[in-house]
Motif scaffolding. Structure first.
Motif, PDB file in Angstrom:
ATOM      1  N   VAL A  47     -27.132  28.682 -11.759  1.00 34.44           N
ATOM      2  CA  VAL A  47     -27.661  29.543 -12.810  1.00 34.44           C
ATOM      3  C   VAL A  47     -26.786  30.782 -12.964  1.00 34.44           C
ATOM      4  O   VAL A  47     -26.449  31.196 -14.086  1.00 34.44           O
ATOM      5  N   GLU A  48     -26.370  31.376 -11.848  1.00 29.03           N
ATOM      6  CA  GLU A  48     -25.506  32.551 -11.901  1.00 29.03           C
ATOM      7  C   GLU A  48     -24.129  32.201 -12.473  1.00 29.03           C
ATOM      8  O   GLU A  48     -23.558  32.962 -13.260  1.00 29.03           O
ATOM      9  N   VAL A  49     -23.610  31.038 -12.090  1.00 26.07           N
ATOM     10  CA  VAL A  49     -22.311  30.617 -12.607  1.00 26.07           C
ATOM     11  C   VAL A  49     -22.390  30.385 -14.112  1.00 26.07           C
ATOM     12  O   VAL A  49     -21.478  30.757 -14.859  1.00 26.07           O
ATOM     13  N   ALA A  50     -23.481  29.777 -14.581  1.00 27.79           N
ATOM     14  CA  ALA A  50     -23.641  29.545 -16.017  1.00 27.79           C
ATOM     15  C   ALA A  50     -23.685  30.861 -16.777  1.00 27.79           C
ATOM     16  O   ALA A  50     -23.081  31.003 -17.844  1.00 27.79           O
ATOM     17  N   ALA A  51     -24.399  31.842 -16.232  1.00 35.26           N
ATOM     18  CA  ALA A  51     -24.484  33.138 -16.902  1.00 35.26           C
ATOM     19  C   ALA A  51     -23.135  33.846 -16.900  1.00 35.26           C
ATOM     20  O   ALA A  51     -22.787  34.542 -17.863  1.00 35.26           O
ATOM     21  N   LEU A  52     -22.373  33.669 -15.827  1.00 34.99           N
ATOM     22  CA  LEU A  52     -21.092  34.363 -15.708  1.00 34.99           C
ATOM     23  C   LEU A  52     -20.024  33.740 -16.595  1.00 34.99           C
ATOM     24  O   LEU A  52     -19.200  34.446 -17.185  1.00 34.99           O
ATOM     25  N   THR A  53     -20.016  32.408 -16.692  1.00 33.41           N
ATOM     26  CA  THR A  53     -18.953  31.719 -17.432  1.00 33.41           C
ATOM     27  C   THR A  53     -19.300  31.476 -18.895  1.00 33.41           C
ATOM     28  O   THR A  53     -18.406  31.236 -19.705  1.00 33.41           O
ATOM     29  N   GLY A  54     -20.593  31.487 -19.243  1.00 37.02           N
ATOM     30  CA  GLY A  54     -20.987  31.225 -20.621  1.00 37.02           C
ATOM     31  C   GLY A  54     -21.240  29.768 -20.927  1.00 37.02           C
ATOM     32  O   GLY A  54     -21.570  29.423 -22.073  1.00 37.02           O
ATOM     33  N   TYR A  55     -21.074  28.880 -19.944  1.00 36.77           N
ATOM     34  CA  TYR A  55     -21.331  27.463 -20.167  1.00 36.77           C
ATOM     35  C   TYR A  55     -22.802  27.149 -19.884  1.00 36.77           C
ATOM     36  O   TYR A  55     -23.498  27.884 -19.194  1.00 36.77           O
ATOM     37  N   SER A  56     -23.250  26.019 -20.392  1.00 35.89           N
ATOM     38  CA  SER A  56     -24.642  25.629 -20.194  1.00 35.89           C
ATOM     39  C   SER A  56     -24.880  25.246 -18.737  1.00 35.89           C
ATOM     40  O   SER A  56     -23.949  24.885 -18.005  1.00 35.89           O
ATOM     41  N   LEU A  57     -26.135  25.323 -18.335  1.00 39.66           N
ATOM     42  CA  LEU A  57     -26.482  24.973 -16.957  1.00 39.66           C
ATOM     43  C   LEU A  57     -26.150  23.512 -16.680  1.00 39.66           C
ATOM     44  O   LEU A  57     -25.695  23.171 -15.571  1.00 39.66           O
ATOM     45  N   ALA A  58     -26.341  22.640 -17.662  1.00 41.19           N
ATOM     46  CA  ALA A  58     -26.026  21.224 -17.465  1.00 41.19           C
ATOM     47  C   ALA A  58     -24.528  21.028 -17.228  1.00 41.19           C
ATOM     48  O   ALA A  58     -24.124  20.239 -16.363  1.00 41.19           O
ATOM     49  N   THR A  59     -23.703  21.741 -18.002  1.00 38.08           N
ATOM     50  CA  THR A  59     -22.255  21.619 -17.823  1.00 38.08           C
ATOM     51  C   THR A  59     -21.826  22.114 -16.455  1.00 38.08           C
ATOM     52  O   THR A  59     -21.006  21.482 -15.772  1.00 38.08           O
ATOM     53  N   VAL A  60     -22.385  23.236 -16.022  1.00 41.60           N
ATOM     54  CA  VAL A  60     -22.030  23.791 -14.712  1.00 41.60           C
ATOM     55  C   VAL A  60     -22.463  22.849 -13.600  1.00 41.60           C
ATOM     56  O   VAL A  60     -21.695  22.563 -12.666  1.00 41.60           O
ATOM     57  N   THR A  61     -23.680  22.329 -13.675  1.00 41.48           N
ATOM     58  CA  THR A  61     -24.181  21.436 -12.629  1.00 41.48           C
ATOM     59  C   THR A  61     -23.339  20.166 -12.547  1.00 41.48           C
ATOM     60  O   THR A  61     -22.981  19.704 -11.456  1.00 41.48           O
ATOM     61  N   ARG A  62     -23.022  19.603 -13.696  1.00 36.89           N
ATOM     62  CA  ARG A  62     -22.225  18.374 -13.712  1.00 36.89           C
ATOM     63  C   ARG A  62     -20.820  18.627 -13.158  1.00 36.89           C
ATOM     64  O   ARG A  62     -20.278  17.815 -12.397  1.00 36.89           O
ATOM     65  N   THR A  63     -20.233  19.757 -13.509  1.00 32.70           N
ATOM     66  CA  THR A  63     -18.889  20.078 -13.025  1.00 32.70           C
ATOM     67  C   THR A  63     -18.876  20.310 -11.530  1.00 32.70           C
ATOM     68  O   THR A  63     -17.981  19.824 -10.813  1.00 32.70           O
ATOM     69  N   LEU A  64     -19.843  21.052 -11.017  1.00 31.74           N
ATOM     70  CA  LEU A  64     -19.905  21.297  -9.569  1.00 31.74           C
ATOM     71  C   LEU A  64     -20.089  20.001  -8.800  1.00 31.74           C
ATOM     72  O   LEU A  64     -19.543  19.832  -7.697  1.00 31.74           O
ATOM     73  N   SER A  65     -20.851  19.072  -9.365  1.00 34.99           N
ATOM     74  CA  SER A  65     -21.023  17.773  -8.709  1.00 34.99           C
ATOM     75  C   SER A  65     -19.705  17.017  -8.654  1.00 34.99           C
ATOM     76  O   SER A  65     -19.354  16.414  -7.625  1.00 34.99           O
TER      77      SER A  65
END
Length: 600
Positions: A452-470
């Motif tokens: 959630v913090e990464v999504a807020a910091l980068t501007g990408y959606s939570l789904a995009t951040v979660t999928r990328t981290l995986s």
């Protein structure tokens, strides 16, 4: 010869050639005592790009040598898939500067080439055929039986040193960076008791401290690490006593302690070697700030003020291009400089067409301004624009040196890795997400930033951040705060190998070199067409039986520029000619250079 009895890849000991080859790894020098090269060994390493790239590079290089009629011998270096290509030079051999230039040129065409043996005439050595590999097996020639005997007999005939010029002619390249010259002599004080540079002592850089505190990875060149550490200490004004104290305990200097245990004390010699290098080639740091330093600080702060701004389409490329421009501006200490799209594309690890397109977007957004458009072979002149002052920046104390680009340079080094290449890699968005995770300070819990913090910091959606981290975790990359360590580069390389993105940057450099050669050919063709009294009937192509000097006219190397049935320039056919002459053996079905040539 040099030997590696402990199989640690240190090659710290030298000895005379024995009557029988040892059973552990050993290597032979390429240059003689006069530092002139009598042997050339092209070491195509599989460690970074994999055995397939090393084999393909060896195939293309051997094809050049075969077309030139140069006797050579190919060998598999060991169980990891590396390749060696050997040739012998007749007396008096090749000068070290010429071989260093050749290594720089070939590195732009063969991404797996290890240039260290070809750029260090004093200690450059390579394991010959028959020498064991530290991981088992040994270097073995590709040929067997009578074919091997014939190849060895041809090697005994030797080759003229002009082969260096022949290979340079076959490989268009950008000029090697000129060695930095001192702005003034840096004196060595206390040379007998405690030698050091005559400059104020200052803290070590982050890079030097990281090398000191980290145990060298298996297979790393620990001799080079020692030299890098001592060079950083010398430039920071440290003395021999400091070097001895560090050698006693620092993990990065373990090689010196192992040498001492074997009865060889090498600390003083390594320190004096690094000190001489620092005195001769390290200019004194600037002692005062210039107004441009404050201006570049303002631009840097504006770029990083709102990271979410770069989440828009094309934003990842825009951010990367701006940081590349900022790095060039800090080096030149000016906001106005000439830069062509291909050079900027290599600095930002994007395509030249992307740079051309995104510079117009950045100019519209008032980040940059085109002062003068490019013309012919002259690059365009660009200026980094100052942002509107929204808040006063911290005022630097007069007398402090200009700040080195710390965070931005690390970000650019991270973002330009092959793993984040467009299409073949994970892309710019994944690079920004990974950087947002690893560059943050570890939280008290040790878990770092959550999605959630990464999504807020980068501007990408939570789904995009979660999928990328995986995806990053599946590739074995660290996804915790504070993971920006010296080992990260190796982890990124392993991940790039897994996704098939290794070598993308080298292919981009090769493509740009061919573009420049194609453009030079077309300019010479236009000049020839406008010349009065010229002779007609020049063949469309020229079959070269010998390599021409590197400065030979393109029209003489490639013939008449191809044209279509309607008389228009045929860039596709011209690109095929340049590619065939410059890269024989390159698979045209997979060659990224097989594109229309109008961009050149």
């Amino acid at each position: 010869m040099r030997i590696d009895p402990d199989r640690t890849h240190t090659y710290a000991t030298t000895m005379a050639m024995p009557s029988q080859a040892p059973g552990f790894p050993w290597a032979i020098y390429l240059a003689g005592a006069n530092h002139r090269y009598r042997l050339l060994a092209f070491d195509l390493d599989s460690g970074r790009h994999g055995p397939e790239v090393a084999r393909a590079d060896a195939d293309r290089l051997a094809a050049h040598l075969a077309e030139l009629g140069v006797p050579h011998l190919r060998a598999r270096s060991g169980p990891t898939g590396g390749q060696h290509v050997w040739l012998r030079l007749a007396g008096p051999g090749a000068a070290p500067d010429e071989v260093r230039r050749l290594a720089h040129a070939l590195r732009q065409h063969y991404p797996s080439l290890d240039t260290v043996p070809l750029t260090n005439p004093a200690t450059g050595a390579v394991r010959p055929p028959g020498a064991p590999h530290r991981r088992g097996g040994q270097s073995r020639p590709h040929l067997h039986g009578a074919a091997l005997e014939t190849a060895l007999a041809r090697l005994d005939t030797e080759t003229a040193p002009e082969v260096v010029d022949w290979l340079l002619a076959r490989h268009p390249h950008s000029a090697a960076p000129a060695p930095r010259r001192p702005t003034g002599p840096v004196r060595i004080v206390d040379p007998a008791s405690d030698p050091r540079l005559d400059r104020p002592r200052r803290p070590l850089t982050d890079a030097t401290r990281a090398l000191l505190d980290a145990v060298p990875a298996p297979g790393a060149d620990r001799s080079a690490i020692v030299h890098s550490i001592f060079l950083g200490m010398a430039r920071a004004g440290h003395s021999l006593a400091d070097a001895r104290a560090a050698a006693a305990t620092a993990p990065g200097l373990v090689r010196l302690r192992e040498d001492r245990a074997r009865g060889r004390e090498d600390t003083d010699r390594q320190w004096r070697r690094a000190l001489d290098t620092a005195a001769g080639f390290a200019p004194a740091p600037p002692t005062t700030r210039a107004p441009v330093d404050d201006e570049l600080d303002r631009i840097e702060a504006a770029i990083g003020a709102d990271p979410a701004h770069w989440a828009r389409p094309g934003g990842a490329s825009d951010e990367r291009i701006l940081y590349a421009l900022l790095a060039l501006a800090r080096t030149a200490r000016t906001r106005i400089f000439d830069i062509d799209c291909r050079r900027l594309a290599q600095a930002a690890a994007v395509d030249a067409s992307t740079v051309s397109r995104r510079l117009r977007v950045l100019a519209h957004a008032s980040w940059v301004r085109c002062v003068r458009t490019g013309s012919g072979t002259r690059a365009a002149t660009w200026q980094l624009e100052l942002p509107d002052p929204v808040a006063p920046l911290p005022v630097a104390t007069q007398g402090k040196p200009a700040p080195a680009p710390g965070h931005p340079s690390s970000l650019l080094e991270h973002h330009t890795h092959d793993l984040w290449a467009h299409r073949s890699g994970l892309g710019g968005a994944a690079a920004r997400i990974h950087w947002a995770v690893i560059s943050g300070k570890p939280a008290i819990s040790g878990k770092g930033r959550n999605p959630v913090e990464v999504a807020a910091l980068t501007g990408y959606s939570l789904a995009t951040v979660t999928r990328t981290l995986s995806t990053l975790a599946r590739l074995g990359l660290p996804t915790g705060a504070g993971a920006d360590t010296p080992e990260l580069r190796e982890q990124l390389g392993n991940a790039a190998d897994r996704v098939g993105a290794s070598g993308v940057g080298a292919q981009r450099v090769r493509r740009h070199l061919l573009d420049r050669e194609l453009h030079r050919w077309w300019l010479e063709e236009q000049e020839w067409r406008c010349r009065r009294g010229k002779k007609t009937g020049v063949p469309r192509t020229v079959s070269l039986t010998i390599a021409l000097p590197i400065g030979a006219p393109a029209r003489l190397r490639y013939g008449r520029f191809p044209v279509t049935d309607t008389g228009r320039a045929d860039y596709r056919a011209a690109r095929a000619v340049v590619t065939r002459v410059c890269s024989p053996g390159w698979n045209s079905t997979t060659n990224p250079d097989r594109q229309g040539g109008k961009a050149a």
